[in-house]
Design an enzyme around this catalytic site. Sequence first.
Site, PDB file in Angstrom:
ATOM      1  N   LYS A 185       0.830  -1.209   0.000  1.00  0.00           N
ATOM      2  CA  LYS A 185       0.000   0.000   0.000  1.00  0.00           C
ATOM      3  C   LYS A 185       0.865   1.260   0.000  1.00  0.00           C
ATOM      4  O   LYS A 185       1.819   1.356   0.766  1.00  0.00           O
ATOM      5  CB  LYS A 185      -0.921  -0.008   1.222  1.00  0.00           C
ATOM      6  N   CYS A 228      -7.326  -1.367   8.403  1.00  0.00           N
ATOM      7  CA  CYS A 228      -8.270  -2.363   8.921  1.00  0.00           C
ATOM      8  C   CYS A 228      -9.458  -2.513   7.979  1.00  0.00           C
ATOM      9  O   CYS A 228      -9.907  -3.625   7.670  1.00  0.00           O
ATOM     10  CB  CYS A 228      -8.775  -1.948  10.301  1.00  0.00           C
TER      11      CYS A 228
END
Length: 280
Positions: A185, A228
């Site tokens: 990411k 998350c």
Amino acid sequence: MSESSQKPARIPPRILAIAGSDSSGGAGIQADIKTITMLGGYAMTAITAVTAQNSVGVQGITPLEGQFVARQIQSCVDDIGVDAIKIGMLQNIDIIEAVAGALADLDPDIPVVLDPVMVATSGARLLQDDAVEIMQERLFPRATLLTPNLPELELLAGSELRDTHLVRDAALALAERYECQVLAKGGHTQDEQVIDLLVTAAKGELASGMASFTDARIDTRHTHGTGCTLSSAIATLIGHGQPLEHAVRLARRFVREGILNAPGFGEGGGPLGHQAVRLS
């Protein structure tokens, strides 16, 4: 084609989130439940730790005993069953070993999305230093997908990753070593564009079709729980039967919409607006 591969996706898919609790509701188990529910999954949880935290930081962490974490997993699986698993904050070796043992008793074809949570955005350590290597040894080989952010990937690679080529090489090294897929990411870079790389390795060689996902960066402080949310979204979409690359693409859209619809709560890095997201 085997009988198991012909089975249609279960509606709703049963998604087990193994992670810590965020008392402020922005990240951890709370973000997982919101995400799984909004994406049409049935959310179950195995809580690894209880935290006192909010948008400005983590004020305290109390881990649960590994044996009790494993008992939560077993309780869910024995009665409800599970179609996909998301793993987040694990905190220490005892919990990692317990989770690894519980996963060893499950069908190895159940997909596992592992977010290697190590440090909170505020800088608080969410994984003890001596637990990093054990997590790699015990859980990375079981993962279908790893979703490290840039600081986590640098820690795992043991070096600074200054450009996209270095990020790709580090992600590929992880994928080759643990025979899994890696979503590296790019949200922690200073670039105007957020670039995420999905890397797959097969028998030591880069598989065809490495995917790159690019979006314009959103100028906002309300990004608490993005990792998350992304990992639980991917797990839920895989549980729905989506191919991994498409699951990642849709999950990224979900996170982006959550950021754009953030309610503006908190004095620091505020939570996403999970409840406002609609993926058509």
